[in-house]
Design a protein around this motif. Structure first.
Motif, short mmCIF file in Angstrom:
data_model
loop_
_atom_site.label_atom_id
_atom_site.label_comp_id
_atom_site.label_asym_id
_atom_site.label_seq_id
_atom_site.Cartn_x
_atom_site.Cartn_y
_atom_site.Cartn_z
N GLU A 172 102.48 76.89 17.17
CA GLU A 172 101.89 76.75 16.09
C GLU A 172 102.90 75.97 14.87
N LYS A 189 108.24 88.94 30.64
CA LYS A 189 107.91 88.41 29.72
C LYS A 189 108.92 87.50 28.94
N PRO A 248 104.80 81.53 17.16
CA PRO A 248 104.87 81.05 18.47
C PRO A 248 104.93 79.47 18.41
N PRO A 249 105.56 78.89 19.47
CA PRO A 249 106.00 77.33 19.23
C PRO A 249 104.63 76.59 19.12
N LEU A 281 112.73 79.49 25.25
CA LEU A 281 111.39 79.02 24.55
C LEU A 281 111.74 79.42 22.96
N ARG A 314 111.03 80.24 19.16
CA ARG A 314 110.28 80.90 18.11
C ARG A 314 110.61 80.66 16.90
#
Ligand code: C2E
Ligand code: MG
Ligand code: MG
Ligand code: MG
Length: 282
Positions: A83, A269, A80-81, A68, A70
């Protein structure tokens, strides 16, 4: 927000309209700066960071991770992606971001393999990235350069990839599958679903969107939906990953109905890739 501003402008006359125009100008300028910063981050390969979130089987054993991305902005901090990926899609910057994510991911996979760990790595691929003319060549080059084994690379695509030129997308998937790459349908159930194409795509798994997991096991509609997705997937010979698993009760419901893999805060997380790497060391 623009709609609200427009409404207020109509409502209370000229002064508000001037404020609205100023807001618009500020928003346009801000977007321009944001895009400029993102372009720099991509071109200079500074600021993008890869996070990993583990995926576990029903026994709780880590079988791999999802990568993921960033963006660490010099002023705004970690973004965060959600955005910046939409802007990246619009401007084409997603191609550079996607390349970077794939290359970094494959480097890590190659390292895991050297350490004797056959961990799967799932990488998100956006529609525009997937549709690049040379996408297959890029994947082939990244695999060759890094020495990663395509068997352990899963590309997460969304149903929306099939809205346009679906047949072409399926044949491209087939070419990649022949190289050994696996495919997962991300956020399954939230997009444009064509069951006809579902059975023609070379898929390994479906990934149930977290919006269907959130209200389990209490919500009877979500429970029914999940059961339907699981039985359909299994009839088609596909495995299922549930995302957004936050509680033991959600996990128990999914596991008791045959869901194979799980991802969510209950287990882990998303962690910076170096930290994740350490978490799997024996
Ligand atoms: P996704 O692929 O569906 O990823 C799952 C999202 O759910 C991630 O958000 C993850 O951090 C979050 N999540 C995981 N477990 C839980 C949980 O238990 N509860 C809740 N509430 N959320 C959980 P993230 O990292 O913010 O990414 C958001 C989306 O951005 C991703 O959704 C994916 O569509 C996109 N994205 C992320 N990285 C990339 C990338 O490298 N390339 C592209 N094209 N898109 C990416
Ligand atoms: Mg994903
Ligand atoms: Mg997902
Ligand atoms: Mg999702």
């Amino acid at each position: 927000e623009a709609d609200i501003a427009m409404y207020r402008a109509k409502d209370s006359g000229r002064n508000t309209l001037i404020f609205f125009e100023q807001d618009m100008q500020a928003a346009i300028a801000e977007r321009y700066v944001f895009e400029h910063d993102l372009r720099n981050a991509v071109q200079q390969e500074t600021g993008l960071e890869l996070f990993m979130q583990g995926q576990v089987d029903a026994a709780g054993a880590v079988i791999g991770a999802e990568a993921l991305v960033r963006w660490r902005h010099p002023v705004r901090g970690l973004i965060p992606p959600a955005e910046f990926i939409p802007l990246a899609e619009e401007t084409g910057l997603i191609v550079g971001i996607g390349d970077w994510v794939l290359r970094e991911s494959c480097r890590l996979m190659a390292r895991w393999r050297e350490a004797g760990k056959d961990l799967n790595l799932a990488v998100n691929v956006s529609p525009r990235q997937f549709r690049q003319d040379d996408f297959i060549a890029r994947i082939r080059k990244i695999l060759a350069d890094t020495g990663a084994d395509p068997k352990f690379l899963t590309l997460e695509i969304t149903e929306n990839l099939l809205i346009e030129r679906a047949a072409e997308a399926v044949s491209r998937m087939q070419a990649l599958a022949e190289m050994g790459v696996r495919f997962s349908i991300d956020d399954f159930g939230t997009g444009y679903s064509s069951l006809a194409y579902l059975k023609r795509m070379p898929l390994k798994e479906l990934k149930i969107d977290k919006s269907f997991v959130r209200d389990l096991p209490g919500d009877p509609n979500d429970a029914a939906l999940i059961e339907t997705i699981l039985s359909m997937a299994h009839y088609l010979g596909l495995e299922v990953v549930a995302e957004g698993v936050e509680t033991k009760a959600q996990f128990d419901f999914l596991a008791s109905r045959g869901c194979e893999y799980f991802q969510g805060y209950l287990f882990q997380k998303p962690l910076p890739s170096a930290v994740w790497q350490d978490s799997i060391e024996p």
